[in-house]
Design a protein around this motif. Structure first.
Motif, PDB file in Angstrom:
ATOM      1  N   PHE A  66       9.140   7.745  -7.135  1.00 25.15           N
ATOM      2  CA  PHE A  66       9.886   6.692  -6.450  1.00 25.15           C
ATOM      3  C   PHE A  66       8.975   5.940  -5.483  1.00 25.15           C
ATOM      4  O   PHE A  66       8.996   4.701  -5.411  1.00 25.15           O
ATOM      5  N   ALA A  67       8.151   6.668  -4.742  1.00 23.97           N
ATOM      6  CA  ALA A  67       7.211   6.041  -3.815  1.00 23.97           C
ATOM      7  C   ALA A  67       6.229   5.153  -4.562  1.00 23.97           C
ATOM      8  O   ALA A  67       5.906   4.042  -4.114  1.00 23.97           O
ATOM      9  N   ALA A  68       5.751   5.614  -5.715  1.00 21.00           N
ATOM     10  CA  ALA A  68       4.799   4.832  -6.507  1.00 21.00           C
ATOM     11  C   ALA A  68       5.442   3.557  -7.050  1.00 21.00           C
ATOM     12  O   ALA A  68       4.802   2.506  -7.115  1.00 21.00           O
ATOM     13  N   VAL A  69       6.707   3.656  -7.446  1.00 21.07           N
ATOM     14  CA  VAL A  69       7.428   2.470  -7.920  1.00 21.07           C
ATOM     15  C   VAL A  69       7.520   1.439  -6.801  1.00 21.07           C
ATOM     16  O   VAL A  69       7.295   0.234  -7.022  1.00 21.07           O
ATOM     17  N   LEU A  70       7.837   1.881  -5.589  1.00 18.45           N
ATOM     18  CA  LEU A  70       7.924   0.957  -4.455  1.00 18.45           C
ATOM     19  C   LEU A  70       6.565   0.344  -4.134  1.00 18.45           C
ATOM     20  O   LEU A  70       6.464  -0.862  -3.873  1.00 18.45           O
ATOM     21  N   ASP A  71       5.527   1.173  -4.155  1.00 17.19           N
ATOM     22  CA  ASP A  71       4.180   0.655  -3.889  1.00 17.19           C
ATOM     23  C   ASP A  71       3.802  -0.418  -4.901  1.00 17.19           C
ATOM     24  O   ASP A  71       3.277  -1.479  -4.546  1.00 17.19           O
ATOM     25  N   HIS A  72       4.072  -0.131  -6.159  1.00 19.01           N
ATOM     26  CA  HIS A  72       3.718  -1.071  -7.224  1.00 19.01           C
ATOM     27  C   HIS A  72       4.519  -2.371  -7.098  1.00 19.01           C
ATOM     28  O   HIS A  72       3.998  -3.462  -7.345  1.00 19.01           O
ATOM     29  N   VAL A  75       3.038  -4.351  -3.719  1.00 24.64           N
ATOM     30  CA  VAL A  75       1.620  -4.622  -3.468  1.00 24.64           C
ATOM     31  C   VAL A  75       1.312  -6.114  -3.562  1.00 24.64           C
ATOM     32  O   VAL A  75       0.578  -6.669  -2.729  1.00 24.64           O
ATOM     33  N   ALA A  76       1.883  -6.803  -4.542  1.00 22.47           N
ATOM     34  CA  ALA A  76       1.622  -8.233  -4.686  1.00 22.47           C
ATOM     35  C   ALA A  76       2.197  -9.005  -3.498  1.00 22.47           C
ATOM     36  O   ALA A  76       1.582  -9.972  -3.012  1.00 22.47           O
ATOM     37  N   TYR A  77       3.359  -8.566  -3.011  1.00 24.66           N
ATOM     38  CA  TYR A  77       3.966  -9.263  -1.874  1.00 24.66           C
ATOM     39  C   TYR A  77       3.133  -9.065  -0.609  1.00 24.66           C
ATOM     40  O   TYR A  77       2.962  -9.998   0.180  1.00 24.66           O
ATOM     41  N   ARG A  78       2.595  -7.867  -0.416  1.00 25.34           N
ATOM     42  CA  ARG A  78       1.743  -7.643   0.757  1.00 25.34           C
ATOM     43  C   ARG A  78       0.488  -8.512   0.692  1.00 25.34           C
ATOM     44  O   ARG A  78       0.015  -9.011   1.722  1.00 25.34           O
ATOM     45  N   GLN A  79      -0.052  -8.693  -0.488  1.00 26.22           N
ATOM     46  CA  GLN A  79      -1.209  -9.578  -0.641  1.00 26.22           C
ATOM     47  C   GLN A  79      -0.829 -11.018  -0.302  1.00 26.22           C
ATOM     48  O   GLN A  79      -1.604 -11.746   0.332  1.00 26.22           O
ATOM     49  N   GLN A  80       0.368 -11.404  -0.707  1.00 24.51           N
ATOM     50  CA  GLN A  80       0.856 -12.750  -0.394  1.00 24.51           C
ATOM     51  C   GLN A  80       1.002 -12.919   1.110  1.00 24.51           C
ATOM     52  O   GLN A  80       0.606 -13.955   1.672  1.00 24.51           O
ATOM     53  N   ARG A 134       8.911   3.666   4.724  1.00 26.94           N
ATOM     54  CA  ARG A 134       7.449   3.779   4.864  1.00 26.94           C
ATOM     55  C   ARG A 134       6.698   2.923   3.845  1.00 26.94           C
ATOM     56  O   ARG A 134       5.538   2.577   4.066  1.00 26.94           O
ATOM     57  N   ARG A 135       7.338   2.600   2.729  1.00 30.46           N
ATOM     58  CA  ARG A 135       6.658   1.832   1.689  1.00 30.46           C
ATOM     59  C   ARG A 135       6.985   0.340   1.725  1.00 30.46           C
ATOM     60  O   ARG A 135       6.261  -0.454   1.154  1.00 30.46           O
ATOM     61  N   ALA A 136       8.100  -0.052   2.364  1.00 27.79           N
ATOM     62  CA  ALA A 136       8.504  -1.461   2.333  1.00 27.79           C
ATOM     63  C   ALA A 136       8.639  -2.075   3.734  1.00 27.79           C
ATOM     64  O   ALA A 136       7.754  -2.830   4.150  1.00 27.79           O
ATOM     65  N   PRO A 137       9.700  -1.796   4.509  1.00 29.99           N
ATOM     66  CA  PRO A 137       9.829  -2.458   5.810  1.00 29.99           C
ATOM     67  C   PRO A 137       8.684  -2.164   6.776  1.00 29.99           C
ATOM     68  O   PRO A 137       8.189  -3.079   7.451  1.00 29.99           O
ATOM     69  N   GLN A 138       8.238  -0.911   6.835  1.00 31.59           N
ATOM     70  CA  GLN A 138       7.215  -0.562   7.829  1.00 31.59           C
ATOM     71  C   GLN A 138       5.894  -1.303   7.626  1.00 31.59           C
ATOM     72  O   GLN A 138       5.350  -1.876   8.586  1.00 31.59           O
ATOM     73  N   PRO A 139       5.329  -1.336   6.411  1.00 31.12           N
ATOM     74  CA  PRO A 139       4.076  -2.094   6.237  1.00 31.12           C
ATOM     75  C   PRO A 139       4.221  -3.578   6.568  1.00 31.12           C
ATOM     76  O   PRO A 139       3.305  -4.177   7.143  1.00 31.12           O
ATOM     77  N   THR A 140       5.363  -4.160   6.202  1.00 27.65           N
ATOM     78  CA  THR A 140       5.586  -5.574   6.512  1.00 27.65           C
ATOM     79  C   THR A 140       5.617  -5.796   8.016  1.00 27.65           C
ATOM     80  O   THR A 140       4.990  -6.734   8.538  1.00 27.65           O
ATOM     81  N   GLN A 141       6.320  -4.929   8.735  1.00 31.52           N
ATOM     82  CA  GLN A 141       6.403  -5.074  10.187  1.00 31.52           C
ATOM     83  C   GLN A 141       5.053  -4.850  10.849  1.00 31.52           C
ATOM     84  O   GLN A 141       4.712  -5.512  11.834  1.00 31.52           O
ATOM     85  N   ARG A 142       4.261  -3.936  10.313  1.00 31.27           N
ATOM     86  CA  ARG A 142       2.932  -3.704  10.896  1.00 31.27           C
ATOM     87  C   ARG A 142       2.010  -4.909  10.667  1.00 31.27           C
ATOM     88  O   ARG A 142       1.214  -5.256  11.549  1.00 31.27           O
ATOM     89  N   MET A 143       2.112  -5.516   9.503  1.00 28.96           N
ATOM     90  CA  MET A 143       1.320  -6.718   9.249  1.00 28.96           C
ATOM     91  C   MET A 143       1.727  -7.832  10.214  1.00 28.96           C
ATOM     92  O   MET A 143       0.874  -8.535  10.767  1.00 28.96           O
ATOM     93  N   LEU A 144       3.028  -7.990  10.412  1.00 29.15           N
ATOM     94  CA  LEU A 144       3.512  -8.986  11.364  1.00 29.15           C
ATOM     95  C   LEU A 144       3.037  -8.663  12.775  1.00 29.15           C
ATOM     96  O   LEU A 144       2.617  -9.557  13.523  1.00 29.15           O
ATOM     97  N   ALA A 145       3.110  -7.393  13.147  1.00 29.58           N
ATOM     98  CA  ALA A 145       2.711  -6.981  14.494  1.00 29.58           C
ATOM     99  C   ALA A 145       1.236  -7.277  14.751  1.00 29.58           C
ATOM    100  O   ALA A 145       0.865  -7.762  15.832  1.00 29.58           O
TER     101      ALA A 145
END
Length: 213
Positions: A66-72, A75-80, A134-145
């Motif tokens: 499940f974690a790998a599915v979320l990462d996959h 990943v493209a959105y985080r690059q964007q 940990r795989r979706a909202p948190q990385p986005t918020q850290r990038m924003l922060a």
């Protein structure tokens, strides 16, 4: 001169990656259609046509799959986002672009199905909520922060806890149109997304003393 033995490892790695991507595609469809509890490693293995051992060699548990599915899926959105969240002379325009991108992402069909899955199953399976966060909202918020930390230091916005500011902006983005789409009240249109992005950006800009263009 390149020999067959030189090429073999590369081909093996390519086949492994193809197999991994095939597993993730089947698993994604199963999670979104059947939910977390309704998805089994055995059913995924059967659909793929391989042995259970092969699947387990890639992903030792359903939680890791499940974690790998979320990462996959993200990943493209985080690059964007990395390309969007760059220093600019017009911070407000950057925030509008972020809001437009983020709201568009979370109101897409797969985004809505995923949020419904989390809302339905996190109570019974707390690991689902934790993995998602940990795989979706948190990385986005850290990038924003990280972005806001730089902008605050440059004097482009009011100084505050940058992670708290990131949480505020994310909350503004998920509080309106996303909720109506999530509960099946409306179908989002590009105009709806644009209007919601501007509204969220305007509120955030007023709260953090950001000049609006």
């Amino acid at each position: 001169m390149e020999t067959l033995t030189d090429k073999a490892p590369g081909k093996r790695e390519a086949r492994k990656e193809e197999r991994r991507l095939a597993i993730l595609e089947v698993a994604k469809r199963s999670f979104l259609e059947s939910g977390y509890s309704g998805t089994s490693m055995s059913a995924i293995s059967a659909e793929l046509g391989g042995s259970k051992g092969t699947l387990w060699s890639y992903f030792p548990s359903k939680e890791e799959l499940f974690a790998a599915v979320l990462d996959h899926a993200t990943v493209a959105y985080r690059q964007q986002l990395s390309s969007v969240l760059q220093p600019s002379a017009d911070l407000y325009a950057t925030i509008v672009t972020f809001c437009h991108s983020f709201i568009g992402k979370i109101t897409m069909e797969d985004g809505i199905r995923l949020h419904r899955l989390i809302a339905a199953e996190a109570g019974r399976f707390p690991e689902v909520g934790e993995i998602f966060f940990r795989r979706a909202p948190q990385p986005t918020q850290r990038m924003l922060a990280d972005f806001f930390l730089h902008e605050m230091a440059a004097g482009h916005m009011r100084e505050d806890d940058p992670l708290a500011a990131a949480s505020v902006l994310a909350s503004l983005c998920i509080g309106g149109l996303h909720q109506r789409v999530l509960w099946g009240i409306v179908e989002p249109t590009p105009a709806d997304v644009e209007k919601e992005a501007r509204y969220a950006a305007d509120i955030f800009a007023r709260a953090f003393d950001i000049a609006r263009s």
